[in-house]
Motif scaffolding. Structure first.
Motif, PDB file in Angstrom:
ATOM      1  N   ALA A 102     -14.209  49.170 -76.003  1.00  0.00           N
ATOM      2  CA  ALA A 102     -13.617  48.889 -77.308  1.00  0.00           C
ATOM      3  C   ALA A 102     -13.024  50.142 -77.939  1.00  0.00           C
ATOM      4  O   ALA A 102     -12.022  50.070 -78.654  1.00  0.00           O
ATOM      5  CB  ALA A 102     -14.654  48.262 -78.232  1.00  0.00           C
ATOM      6  N   GLU A 103     -13.622  51.301 -77.673  1.00  0.00           N
ATOM      7  CA  GLU A 103     -13.078  52.553 -78.188  1.00  0.00           C
ATOM      8  C   GLU A 103     -11.662  52.788 -77.679  1.00  0.00           C
ATOM      9  O   GLU A 103     -10.802  53.282 -78.401  1.00  0.00           O
ATOM     10  CB  GLU A 103     -13.966  53.727 -77.771  1.00  0.00           C
ATOM     11  N   LEU A 104     -11.419  52.436 -76.435  1.00  0.00           N
ATOM     12  CA  LEU A 104     -10.131  52.705 -75.808  1.00  0.00           C
ATOM     13  C   LEU A 104      -9.057  51.703 -76.210  1.00  0.00           C
ATOM     14  O   LEU A 104      -7.890  52.069 -76.393  1.00  0.00           O
ATOM     15  CB  LEU A 104     -10.288  52.714 -74.287  1.00  0.00           C
ATOM     16  N   VAL A 105      -9.428  50.430 -76.380  1.00  0.00           N
ATOM     17  CA  VAL A 105      -8.413  49.385 -76.540  1.00  0.00           C
ATOM     18  C   VAL A 105      -8.218  48.927 -77.976  1.00  0.00           C
ATOM     19  O   VAL A 105      -7.295  48.156 -78.249  1.00  0.00           O
ATOM     20  CB  VAL A 105      -8.754  48.168 -75.661  1.00  0.00           C
ATOM     21  N   ARG A 106      -9.059  49.371 -78.904  1.00  0.00           N
ATOM     22  CA  ARG A 106      -8.996  48.817 -80.260  1.00  0.00           C
ATOM     23  C   ARG A 106      -7.635  49.024 -80.903  1.00  0.00           C
ATOM     24  O   ARG A 106      -7.078  48.108 -81.506  1.00  0.00           O
ATOM     25  CB  ARG A 106     -10.088  49.434 -81.126  1.00  0.00           C
ATOM     26  N   ASP A 107      -7.080  50.202 -80.774  1.00  0.00           N
ATOM     27  CA  ASP A 107      -5.787  50.467 -81.396  1.00  0.00           C
ATOM     28  C   ASP A 107      -4.658  49.673 -80.749  1.00  0.00           C
ATOM     29  O   ASP A 107      -3.622  49.427 -81.374  1.00  0.00           O
ATOM     30  CB  ASP A 107      -5.460  51.963 -81.324  1.00  0.00           C
ATOM     31  N   ALA A 108      -4.841  49.264 -79.505  1.00  0.00           N
ATOM     32  CA  ALA A 108      -3.818  48.487 -78.815  1.00  0.00           C
ATOM     33  C   ALA A 108      -3.997  46.987 -79.007  1.00  0.00           C
ATOM     34  O   ALA A 108      -3.193  46.199 -78.506  1.00  0.00           O
ATOM     35  CB  ALA A 108      -3.834  48.813 -77.321  1.00  0.00           C
ATOM     36  N   SER A 109      -5.049  46.581 -79.727  1.00  0.00           N
ATOM     37  CA  SER A 109      -5.340  45.147 -79.946  1.00  0.00           C
ATOM     38  C   SER A 109      -5.414  44.390 -78.624  1.00  0.00           C
ATOM     39  O   SER A 109      -4.845  43.299 -78.481  1.00  0.00           O
ATOM     40  CB  SER A 109      -4.295  44.516 -80.873  1.00  0.00           C
ATOM     41  N   LEU A 110      -6.101  44.979 -77.667  1.00  0.00           N
ATOM     42  CA  LEU A 110      -6.241  44.366 -76.356  1.00  0.00           C
ATOM     43  C   LEU A 110      -7.544  43.581 -76.288  1.00  0.00           C
ATOM     44  O   LEU A 110      -8.613  44.134 -76.549  1.00  0.00           O
ATOM     45  CB  LEU A 110      -6.236  45.454 -75.272  1.00  0.00           C
TER      46      LEU A 110
END
Length: 360
Positions: A102-110
């Motif tokens: 979640a840390e990696l993808v949160r900004d990408a709304s993945l």
């Protein structure tokens, strides 16, 4: 908005009716042989279905080291594609692995879908034995996407913001030294609630209610409920109960300066900062939720029973509507014209009950 669900179907087909080429990011716990084996199997299943597996470089290197005979074409995130070019993330591991992803993808709304390789795995959608069916469902787009509330966390001291971060599960203020408790004031919406010594305070989301907050004695909150939770840990106080407040509230914990005991802030057990006496930690609802993919519509109550192996023997369930019968007795509502009975005092058992006409 958190507490509401974003329901979508992602079915990408070519004109011939076959799945279009997609990219699915595979996260795995490379420190566990079982997770590496699951990642190899997942990549193979995706490749066979015409979907391009994507991995982080360090995860890919671990996979190659563990399986020298692997000849699948795997895209490297940041080299062969960007995160914006990925449709979905599959997390192979426990809840900790989901939080890391979640840390990696949160900004990408993945959206993320978890396959549980751990113990409880509340954030996981499927178990290891269901891996093949899970991959198939993701390939054909048979899933929905659910929004989960996240929180924004700020640390202040002397009107200076020392740090800010976010969390999906919780922000936990804990004592730094085992032998010394911390003294805190807890606050909601700019108003103090109570002061006490304690081992810490957990401020959680509904998603995090079944994690650290639950272990500290907090309530289980259904994920679709829009709320914030504050749970004291081992508090030395008469009133130190868990609080469930509005999602628009501001929760705060202040570390008192009358003792030199230090504290530590942990967010999702991943990010940490030392808290000096006088520090103030504020938690608010985040405008940016975390997206979790759902493969089925199993009610949360059923997931709760399954994850904690709760005893439900004796449950008969509600009757079918066509088998329900009308009430045999209608209880009267006390109002004008009815008589109520005044109970006698418990120390005077010989005094009979006396009826009082409320119309008098």
């Amino acid at each position: 908005m958190s507490g509401e669900f974003l329901i979508t179907k992602r079915i990408l087909l070519t004109r011939e009716g076959q799945p279009a080429l997609r990219r699915i990011l595979v996260f795995t716990h490379t420190g566990r042989k079982e997770a590496i084996a699951a990642a190899i199997e997942t990549c193979g299943l995706l490749h066979a279905a015409g979907v391009r597996p994507v991995m982080r470089k360090k995860d890919h290197e671990a996979i190659q080291t563990a399986s020298t005979g692997l000849r699948l074409q795997i895209d490297i995130l940041g080299q062969d594609c960007t995160i914006e070019q990925v449709d979905l993330g599959v997390v192979l591991g426990g809840d900790g692995s989901v939080l890391r992803a979640a840390e990696l993808v949160r900004d990408a709304s993945l959206p993320l879908v978890g396959v549980n390789l751990g113990h409880v795995g509340f954030l996981a959608e499927a178990e290891r034995s269901e891996l093949a069916d899970t991959v198939h469902a993701l390939v054909i787009g048979a899933y929905t996407v659910e929004e989960r509330m996240a929180i924004e966390v700020q640390v202040w001291r002397d009107n200076v913001c020392l740090a800010e971060t976010w969390a999906l599960n919780e922000a936990a203020v804990e004592k730094a030294n085992r032998e010394r408790m911390i003294e805190v004031v807890i606050e909601v919406d700019g108003r103090p609630i109570s002061t006490f010594g304690c081992d810490g305070v957990v401020m959680a989301t509904p998603t995090g209610s079944t994690a650290y907050a639950f272990s500290a004695g907090g309530p289980v909150v259904w994920p679709e409920v829009a709320a914030l939770i504050m749970v004291p840990i081992s508090a030395h106080a008469l009133f130190a109960k868990p609080l469930v407040v509005s999602p628009d509230s501001i929760m705060a914990v202040e570390i008192l300066t009358r003792s030199e005991a230090g504290a530590v802030l942990w967010c999702d057990g991943r990010r940490t900062i030392d808290l000096p006496p006088g520090a103030r930690i504020e938690v608010t609802r985040s405008d940016k939720p975390v997206l979790l993919a759902r493969l089925n519509t199993t009610p949360f109550s059923e997931r709760l029973v399954n994850k904690f192996e709760l005893p439900i023997q004796g449950w008969r369930g509600p009757a079918d509507e066509d088998e329900r019968r009308p009430a045999t007795t209608a209880l009267p509502v006390i109002g004008p014209g009815f008589q109520s009975v005044e109970p006698h005092h418990k120390d005077e058992p010989g005094i009979p009950l006396v009826a009082r006409d409320e119309m008098k």
